[in-house]
Design an enzyme around this catalytic site. Structure first.
Site, mmCIF file in Angstrom:
data_model
loop_
_atom_site.group_PDB
_atom_site.id
_atom_site.type_symbol
_atom_site.label_atom_id
_atom_site.label_comp_id
_atom_site.label_asym_id
_atom_site.label_seq_id
_atom_site.Cartn_x
_atom_site.Cartn_y
_atom_site.Cartn_z
ATOM 1 N N LEU A 78 25.101 31.681 48.403
ATOM 2 C CA LEU A 78 25.531 32.663 47.478
ATOM 3 C C LEU A 78 25.643 33.906 48.037
ATOM 4 C CD1 LEU A 78 22.416 31.780 45.337
ATOM 5 C CD2 LEU A 78 24.679 31.106 44.792
ATOM 6 N N PRO A 79 26.404 34.774 47.463
ATOM 7 C CA PRO A 79 26.776 36.201 48.125
ATOM 8 C C PRO A 79 25.662 36.959 48.775
ATOM 9 C CG PRO A 79 27.769 36.067 45.932
ATOM 10 C CD PRO A 79 26.724 34.916 45.948
ATOM 11 N N THR A 133 23.919 34.678 53.778
ATOM 12 C CA THR A 133 23.498 35.916 54.594
ATOM 13 C C THR A 133 23.062 36.749 53.632
ATOM 14 O OG1 THR A 133 25.598 35.499 56.164
ATOM 15 C CG2 THR A 133 24.398 37.371 56.369
ATOM 16 N N LYS A 193 21.634 36.521 62.618
ATOM 17 C CA LYS A 193 23.237 36.522 61.776
ATOM 18 C C LYS A 193 23.593 37.945 61.761
ATOM 19 C CE LYS A 193 26.543 35.552 59.211
ATOM 20 N NZ LYS A 193 27.731 35.062 59.574
ATOM 21 N N LYS A 227 28.150 44.238 53.188
ATOM 22 C CA LYS A 227 26.935 43.846 52.810
ATOM 23 C C LYS A 227 26.182 43.715 54.087
ATOM 24 C CE LYS A 227 26.179 39.778 52.361
ATOM 25 N NZ LYS A 227 25.952 38.500 52.244
HETATM 26 P P1 NAD Z 1 32.098 33.588 47.673
HETATM 27 O O1 NAD Z 1 32.130 34.952 47.059
HETATM 28 O O2 NAD Z 1 33.497 33.035 47.925
HETATM 29 O O3 NAD Z 1 31.241 32.553 47.136
HETATM 30 C C1 NAD Z 1 29.880 32.779 46.514
HETATM 31 C C2 NAD Z 1 29.985 31.884 45.258
HETATM 32 O O4 NAD Z 1 28.609 31.855 44.769
HETATM 33 C C3 NAD Z 1 30.824 32.134 44.027
HETATM 34 O O5 NAD Z 1 31.831 30.811 44.004
HETATM 35 C C4 NAD Z 1 30.148 32.375 43.151
HETATM 36 O O6 NAD Z 1 30.679 32.153 41.706
HETATM 37 C C5 NAD Z 1 28.787 31.557 43.457
HETATM 38 N N1 NAD Z 1 27.511 32.100 42.683
HETATM 39 C C6 NAD Z 1 26.983 33.297 42.659
HETATM 40 N N2 NAD Z 1 25.807 33.450 42.139
HETATM 41 C C7 NAD Z 1 25.755 32.094 41.430
HETATM 42 C C8 NAD Z 1 24.584 31.623 40.814
HETATM 43 N N3 NAD Z 1 23.522 32.261 40.322
HETATM 44 N N4 NAD Z 1 24.870 30.255 40.527
HETATM 45 C C9 NAD Z 1 25.812 29.438 41.035
HETATM 46 N N5 NAD Z 1 26.792 29.967 41.853
HETATM 47 C C10 NAD Z 1 26.720 31.366 41.829
HETATM 48 O O7 NAD Z 1 31.347 34.034 49.164
HETATM 49 P P2 NAD Z 1 31.394 33.219 50.396
HETATM 50 O O8 NAD Z 1 32.646 33.884 51.421
HETATM 51 O O9 NAD Z 1 31.562 31.761 50.252
HETATM 52 O O10 NAD Z 1 30.062 33.645 51.108
HETATM 53 C C11 NAD Z 1 28.801 33.164 50.890
HETATM 54 C C12 NAD Z 1 27.857 33.801 51.813
HETATM 55 O O11 NAD Z 1 28.104 33.319 53.001
HETATM 56 C C13 NAD Z 1 27.759 35.251 51.700
HETATM 57 O O12 NAD Z 1 26.463 35.625 51.878
HETATM 58 C C14 NAD Z 1 28.519 35.709 53.173
HETATM 59 O O13 NAD Z 1 28.131 36.843 53.671
HETATM 60 C C15 NAD Z 1 28.126 34.323 53.954
HETATM 61 N N6 NAD Z 1 29.209 34.402 54.969
HETATM 62 C C16 NAD Z 1 30.699 34.027 54.658
HETATM 63 C C17 NAD Z 1 31.693 33.949 55.938
HETATM 64 C C18 NAD Z 1 33.086 33.732 55.275
HETATM 65 O O14 NAD Z 1 33.793 33.968 56.428
HETATM 66 N N7 NAD Z 1 33.653 33.818 54.037
HETATM 67 C C19 NAD Z 1 31.199 33.529 56.798
HETATM 68 C C20 NAD Z 1 29.780 33.703 57.259
HETATM 69 C C21 NAD Z 1 28.819 33.922 56.049
#
Ligand code: NAD
Length: 296
Positions: free
Chosen positions: A65-66, A96, A171, A246
Protein backbone atom coordinates in the site's frame (compact mmCIF):
# COMPACT_ATOMS: atom_id res chain seq x y z
CA UNK A 1 1.76 -24.20 -3.42
CA UNK A 2 0.43 -21.77 -0.81
CA UNK A 3 -2.85 -19.93 -0.44
CA UNK A 4 -1.98 -16.24 -0.51
CA UNK A 5 -4.07 -13.08 -0.17
CA UNK A 6 -2.53 -10.03 -1.89
CA UNK A 7 -3.85 -6.52 -1.26
CA UNK A 8 -2.62 -3.41 -3.10
CA UNK A 9 -1.99 -4.06 -6.79
CA UNK A 10 -0.38 -0.82 -7.95
CA UNK A 11 2.87 -0.31 -9.86
CA UNK A 12 4.66 -2.71 -7.49
CA UNK A 13 1.97 -4.95 -6.01
CA UNK A 14 0.46 -5.91 -9.40
CA UNK A 15 3.59 -7.51 -10.86
CA UNK A 16 4.55 -9.00 -7.48
CA UNK A 17 1.19 -10.78 -7.25
CA UNK A 18 1.60 -12.01 -10.85
CA UNK A 19 4.98 -13.55 -9.95
CA UNK A 20 3.35 -15.47 -7.10
CA UNK A 21 0.76 -16.79 -9.56
CA UNK A 22 3.55 -17.80 -11.97
CA UNK A 23 5.30 -19.64 -9.12
CA UNK A 24 2.21 -21.83 -8.77
CA UNK A 25 0.54 -20.27 -5.72
CA UNK A 26 -3.18 -19.75 -5.38
CA UNK A 27 -3.44 -15.95 -5.12
CA UNK A 28 -6.62 -14.06 -4.24
CA UNK A 29 -6.24 -10.34 -4.86
CA UNK A 30 -7.88 -7.06 -3.93
CA UNK A 31 -7.35 -3.37 -4.72
CA UNK A 32 -9.60 -0.32 -4.55
CA UNK A 33 -9.07 -0.06 -8.32
CA UNK A 34 -11.04 -2.58 -10.37
CA UNK A 35 -8.67 -2.22 -13.31
CA UNK A 36 -5.70 -3.13 -11.08
CA UNK A 37 -7.57 -6.29 -10.02
CA UNK A 38 -8.45 -7.10 -13.64
CA UNK A 39 -4.79 -6.90 -14.72
CA UNK A 40 -3.75 -9.56 -12.18
CA UNK A 41 -6.83 -11.71 -12.86
CA UNK A 42 -5.87 -11.77 -16.56
CA UNK A 43 -2.62 -13.45 -15.45
CA UNK A 44 -4.28 -16.10 -13.29
CA UNK A 45 -5.08 -14.35 -9.97
CA UNK A 46 -8.51 -14.71 -8.37
CA UNK A 47 -10.52 -11.53 -7.68
CA UNK A 48 -11.75 -10.97 -4.12
CA UNK A 49 -14.72 -8.74 -3.31
CA UNK A 50 -12.94 -7.02 -0.40
CA UNK A 51 -9.60 -6.91 1.39
CA UNK A 52 -11.00 -9.07 4.19
CA UNK A 53 -12.27 -11.64 1.68
CA UNK A 54 -8.80 -11.81 0.11
CA UNK A 55 -7.20 -12.36 3.55
CA UNK A 56 -9.59 -14.96 5.00
CA UNK A 57 -8.37 -18.56 5.21
CA UNK A 58 -4.91 -17.86 3.77
CA UNK A 59 -1.44 -19.05 4.82
CA UNK A 60 0.07 -15.71 3.85
CA UNK A 61 -1.35 -12.21 3.42
CA UNK A 62 0.81 -9.67 1.64
CA UNK A 63 0.01 -5.96 1.53
CA UNK A 64 1.58 -3.36 -0.78
CA UNK A 65 0.00 0.00 0.00
CA UNK A 66 1.09 3.63 -0.38
CA UNK A 67 1.71 4.80 3.23
CA UNK A 68 1.38 4.11 6.96
CA UNK A 69 -2.16 5.47 7.23
CA UNK A 70 -3.36 2.99 4.59
CA UNK A 71 -1.66 0.10 6.39
CA UNK A 72 -3.04 1.06 9.83
CA UNK A 73 -6.48 1.64 8.29
CA UNK A 74 -6.51 -1.76 6.64
CA UNK A 75 -5.05 -3.93 9.44
CA UNK A 76 -6.48 -2.35 12.60
CA UNK A 77 -9.93 -1.63 14.00
CA UNK A 78 -12.98 -3.83 14.60
CA UNK A 79 -13.24 -4.68 10.93
CA UNK A 80 -9.53 -4.76 10.06
CA UNK A 81 -7.55 -7.60 8.50
CA UNK A 82 -6.35 -8.73 11.95
CA UNK A 83 -9.97 -9.41 12.91
CA UNK A 84 -10.54 -11.91 10.07
CA UNK A 85 -7.29 -13.84 9.45
CA UNK A 86 -6.45 -17.22 10.99
CA UNK A 87 -3.95 -17.42 13.88
CA UNK A 88 -1.35 -19.11 11.69
CA UNK A 89 -1.62 -16.64 8.79
CA UNK A 90 1.70 -14.84 8.29
CA UNK A 91 1.01 -11.16 7.62
CA UNK A 92 3.67 -9.50 5.45
CA UNK A 93 3.54 -5.77 4.84
CA UNK A 94 5.80 -4.77 1.95
CA UNK A 95 4.72 -1.11 1.82
CA UNK A 96 7.32 1.51 2.75
CA UNK A 97 5.95 3.09 5.92
CA UNK A 98 7.12 4.56 9.23
CA UNK A 99 8.66 2.04 11.63
CA UNK A 100 6.25 3.19 14.40
CA UNK A 101 3.18 2.08 12.42
CA UNK A 102 4.87 -1.22 11.53
CA UNK A 103 5.56 -1.81 15.25
CA UNK A 104 2.00 -0.83 16.22
CA UNK A 105 0.50 -3.28 13.71
CA UNK A 106 2.93 -6.02 14.83
CA UNK A 107 1.99 -5.42 18.47
CA UNK A 108 -1.74 -5.63 17.73
CA UNK A 109 -1.15 -8.76 15.65
CA UNK A 110 0.86 -10.36 18.46
CA UNK A 111 -1.98 -9.71 20.94
CA UNK A 112 -4.14 -11.88 18.69
CA UNK A 113 -1.41 -14.50 18.19
CA UNK A 114 -0.92 -13.53 14.54
CA UNK A 115 2.64 -13.39 13.14
CA UNK A 116 3.67 -10.19 11.29
CA UNK A 117 6.80 -9.01 9.49
CA UNK A 118 7.57 -5.72 7.78
CA UNK A 119 9.18 -6.43 4.42
CA UNK A 120 9.64 -3.27 2.34
CA UNK A 121 11.29 -3.73 -1.01
CA UNK A 122 13.97 -2.20 -3.15
CA UNK A 123 14.47 -2.67 -6.87
CA UNK A 124 11.69 -0.62 -8.47
CA UNK A 125 8.99 -1.67 -10.89
CA UNK A 126 11.60 -3.38 -13.11
CA UNK A 127 12.61 -5.57 -10.15
CA UNK A 128 8.96 -6.26 -9.29
CA UNK A 129 8.26 -7.43 -12.86
CA UNK A 130 11.46 -9.48 -13.14
CA UNK A 131 11.05 -11.01 -9.67
CA UNK A 132 14.44 -9.69 -8.58
CA UNK A 133 13.41 -7.40 -5.71
CA UNK A 134 15.35 -7.07 -2.49
CA UNK A 135 13.13 -7.62 0.55
CA UNK A 136 14.35 -5.89 3.71
CA UNK A 137 12.57 -7.57 6.59
CA UNK A 138 11.98 -6.85 10.25
CA UNK A 139 10.46 -9.33 12.68
CA UNK A 140 11.06 -12.49 14.66
CA UNK A 141 13.53 -14.90 13.05
CA UNK A 142 11.07 -17.80 12.72
CA UNK A 143 8.47 -15.51 11.12
CA UNK A 144 11.15 -14.25 8.74
CA UNK A 145 12.18 -17.81 7.83
CA UNK A 146 8.55 -18.69 7.18
CA UNK A 147 8.02 -15.60 5.01
CA UNK A 148 11.23 -16.10 3.05
CA UNK A 149 9.71 -19.11 1.30
CA UNK A 150 7.22 -16.95 -0.62
CA UNK A 151 9.30 -13.78 -0.79
CA UNK A 152 11.83 -15.78 -2.83
CA UNK A 153 9.21 -16.11 -5.56
CA UNK A 154 9.20 -12.30 -5.94
CA UNK A 155 12.77 -11.39 -5.10
CA UNK A 156 16.40 -12.33 -5.31
CA UNK A 157 17.81 -10.96 -2.05
CA UNK A 158 15.85 -11.51 1.15
CA UNK A 159 17.43 -9.71 4.13
CA UNK A 160 16.66 -9.89 7.82
CA UNK A 161 17.47 -6.41 9.17
CA UNK A 162 16.44 -7.07 12.80
CA UNK A 163 13.27 -6.94 14.92
CA UNK A 164 9.92 -5.52 13.80
CA UNK A 165 10.36 -2.09 12.17
CA UNK A 166 14.04 -2.69 11.32
CA UNK A 167 13.14 -3.42 7.70
CA UNK A 168 11.50 0.01 7.44
CA UNK A 169 14.49 1.78 8.99
CA UNK A 170 16.93 0.08 6.59
CA UNK A 171 14.63 0.89 3.67
CA UNK A 172 14.46 4.64 4.38
CA UNK A 173 18.26 4.79 4.82
CA UNK A 174 18.49 3.26 1.35
CA UNK A 175 15.91 5.57 -0.21
CA UNK A 176 17.43 8.69 1.30
CA UNK A 177 20.70 7.67 -0.36
CA UNK A 178 18.88 6.89 -3.62
CA UNK A 179 17.28 10.37 -3.72
CA UNK A 180 20.72 11.96 -3.20
CA UNK A 181 22.23 9.77 -5.95
CA UNK A 182 19.40 10.59 -8.38
CA UNK A 183 19.64 14.33 -7.74
CA UNK A 184 23.44 14.22 -8.03
CA UNK A 185 23.37 12.10 -11.19
CA UNK A 186 20.83 14.50 -12.75
CA UNK A 187 22.91 17.52 -11.83
CA UNK A 188 26.08 16.04 -13.37
CA UNK A 189 24.34 14.84 -16.54
CA UNK A 190 22.62 18.19 -17.10
CA UNK A 191 25.88 20.08 -16.61
CA UNK A 192 27.44 17.82 -19.25
CA UNK A 193 24.54 18.41 -21.66
CA UNK A 194 24.71 22.19 -21.07
CA UNK A 195 28.38 21.99 -22.01
CA UNK A 196 27.72 20.18 -25.26
CA UNK A 197 28.16 16.54 -24.24
CA UNK A 198 26.00 13.68 -25.49
CA UNK A 199 24.29 12.27 -22.34
CA UNK A 200 24.73 8.69 -23.66
CA UNK A 201 28.49 9.16 -24.03
CA UNK A 202 28.79 10.96 -20.69
CA UNK A 203 26.78 8.19 -18.99
CA UNK A 204 29.08 5.52 -20.48
CA UNK A 205 32.14 7.42 -19.25
CA UNK A 206 30.81 7.90 -15.72
CA UNK A 207 29.67 4.27 -15.59
CA UNK A 208 33.28 3.22 -16.06
CA UNK A 209 34.59 5.94 -13.73
CA UNK A 210 34.32 6.74 -10.06
CA UNK A 211 30.87 8.39 -10.43
CA UNK A 212 29.31 5.02 -11.21
CA UNK A 213 26.07 4.37 -9.31
CA UNK A 214 22.68 2.57 -9.48
CA UNK A 215 20.96 5.46 -11.32
CA UNK A 216 23.54 5.45 -14.12
CA UNK A 217 23.56 1.68 -14.27
CA UNK A 218 19.85 0.93 -14.32
CA UNK A 219 17.71 4.07 -14.22
CA UNK A 220 19.20 6.91 -16.26
CA UNK A 221 17.13 10.09 -15.71
CA UNK A 222 17.77 11.58 -19.19
CA UNK A 223 15.24 10.46 -21.86
CA UNK A 224 16.43 7.97 -24.49
CA UNK A 225 19.79 7.17 -22.93
CA UNK A 226 18.32 3.81 -21.88
CA UNK A 227 15.38 1.77 -23.08
CA UNK A 228 12.63 0.54 -20.77
CA UNK A 229 13.14 3.11 -18.03
CA UNK A 230 10.56 5.75 -17.00
CA UNK A 231 12.65 8.65 -18.42
CA UNK A 232 12.22 7.15 -21.90
CA UNK A 233 8.46 6.81 -21.29
CA UNK A 234 7.64 10.41 -20.40
CA UNK A 235 8.43 9.59 -16.73
CA UNK A 236 5.38 7.33 -16.47
CA UNK A 237 5.34 4.16 -14.33
CA UNK A 238 8.20 3.59 -11.91
CA UNK A 239 8.44 5.27 -8.50
CA UNK A 240 6.41 8.43 -8.08
CA UNK A 241 7.96 11.72 -6.89
CA UNK A 242 5.36 11.95 -4.11
CA UNK A 243 6.26 8.45 -2.87
CA UNK A 244 9.93 9.44 -2.75
CA UNK A 245 8.87 12.57 -0.91
CA UNK A 246 6.98 10.40 1.58
CA UNK A 247 10.13 8.31 2.17
CA UNK A 248 12.24 11.44 2.63
CA UNK A 249 9.70 12.65 5.18
CA UNK A 250 10.06 9.31 7.02
CA UNK A 251 13.85 9.65 6.86
CA UNK A 252 13.61 13.19 8.27
CA UNK A 253 11.43 11.99 11.18
CA UNK A 254 13.82 9.12 11.91
CA UNK A 255 16.84 11.45 11.78
CA UNK A 256 15.17 13.88 14.17
CA UNK A 257 14.33 11.14 16.65
CA UNK A 258 17.88 9.76 16.61
CA UNK A 259 19.52 13.23 16.32
CA UNK A 260 21.33 12.06 13.17
CA UNK A 261 22.86 14.67 10.89
CA UNK A 262 21.46 14.24 7.36
CA UNK A 263 22.25 17.49 5.50
CA UNK A 264 22.19 15.93 2.01
CA UNK A 265 18.98 14.01 2.78
CA UNK A 266 17.38 17.27 3.95
CA UNK A 267 18.49 19.02 0.76
CA UNK A 268 17.17 16.18 -1.41
CA UNK A 269 13.83 16.44 0.42
CA UNK A 270 13.64 20.16 -0.40
CA UNK A 271 14.50 19.52 -4.06
CA UNK A 272 11.81 16.85 -4.35
CA UNK A 273 9.30 19.13 -2.58
CA UNK A 274 9.99 21.94 -5.06
CA UNK A 275 9.73 19.47 -7.95
CA UNK A 276 6.42 18.09 -6.69
CA UNK A 277 5.08 21.64 -6.41
CA UNK A 278 5.66 22.16 -10.14
CA UNK A 279 2.99 19.48 -10.70
CA UNK A 280 5.42 16.55 -11.01
CA UNK A 281 4.10 14.57 -8.01
CA UNK A 282 2.84 11.62 -10.04
CA UNK A 283 5.83 11.46 -12.40
CA UNK A 284 8.66 9.00 -11.82
CA UNK A 285 11.29 10.27 -9.38
CA UNK A 286 14.00 10.37 -12.09
CA UNK A 287 12.11 13.40 -13.52
CA UNK A 288 14.02 15.45 -10.91
CA UNK A 289 16.44 16.09 -13.82
CA UNK A 290 13.79 18.50 -15.17
CA UNK A 291 14.52 20.78 -12.18
CA UNK A 292 17.98 21.31 -13.61
CA UNK A 293 16.91 22.00 -17.18
CA UNK A 294 16.61 25.45 -18.66
CA UNK A 295 12.97 26.35 -19.28
CA UNK A 296 12.64 27.74 -22.80
P1 NAD B 1 0.82 2.63 -6.17
O1 NAD B 1 0.19 3.92 -5.76
O2 NAD B 1 1.08 2.36 -7.61
O3 NAD B 1 -0.05 1.39 -5.60
C1 NAD B 1 -0.71 1.37 -4.37
C2 NAD B 1 -2.00 0.58 -4.57
O4 NAD B 1 -2.65 0.42 -3.31
C3 NAD B 1 -3.01 1.31 -5.47
O5 NAD B 1 -3.36 0.45 -6.54
C4 NAD B 1 -4.19 1.61 -4.55
O6 NAD B 1 -5.45 1.53 -5.20
C5 NAD B 1 -4.03 0.49 -3.52
N1 NAD B 1 -4.70 0.76 -2.25
C6 NAD B 1 -4.60 1.86 -1.46
N2 NAD B 1 -5.36 1.71 -0.35
C7 NAD B 1 -5.94 0.48 -0.45
C8 NAD B 1 -6.83 -0.25 0.37
N3 NAD B 1 -7.27 0.23 1.53
N4 NAD B 1 -7.22 -1.47 -0.04
C9 NAD B 1 -6.77 -1.98 -1.21
N5 NAD B 1 -5.93 -1.34 -2.05
C10 NAD B 1 -5.51 -0.12 -1.67
O7 NAD B 1 2.17 2.53 -5.34
P2 NAD B 1 3.44 1.57 -5.64
O8 NAD B 1 4.40 2.30 -6.51
O9 NAD B 1 2.95 0.20 -6.01
O10 NAD B 1 4.09 1.54 -4.17
C11 NAD B 1 3.55 0.78 -3.11
C12 NAD B 1 4.50 0.85 -1.93
O11 NAD B 1 5.78 0.37 -2.32
C13 NAD B 1 4.74 2.28 -1.41
O12 NAD B 1 4.82 2.25 -0.01
C14 NAD B 1 6.05 2.68 -2.04
O13 NAD B 1 6.74 3.65 -1.27
C15 NAD B 1 6.77 1.34 -2.09
N6 NAD B 1 7.79 1.19 -3.14
C16 NAD B 1 7.56 1.60 -4.41
C17 NAD B 1 8.56 1.42 -5.38
C18 NAD B 1 8.36 1.84 -6.82
O14 NAD B 1 9.34 1.86 -7.58
N7 NAD B 1 7.12 2.17 -7.24
C19 NAD B 1 9.78 0.83 -5.03
C20 NAD B 1 9.97 0.40 -3.73
C21 NAD B 1 8.96 0.59 -2.79
Amino acid sequence: MAKIGFIGLGNMGGPMAVNLVKAGHQVEVFDLSQSAIATVVEQGGVAASSANAAAKGKQYVITMLPAGKHVAGLYLGDNGLLSVVDDNTLMIDSSTIDAATARLVAEQAKKRGIPFIDAPVSGGVGGAVAGTLSFICGGEVDHFDHGKVVLEDMGKNIFHAGGVGAGQVAKICNNMLLSILMAGTSEALQMGIDNGLDPKVLSEIMLKSSGRNWCLELYNPVPNVMENVPSSNNYQGGFMVDLMLKDLGLAGEAAQLSKSATPLGTLARSLYTMHSRTGAGTKDFSSIVQMYQEKK
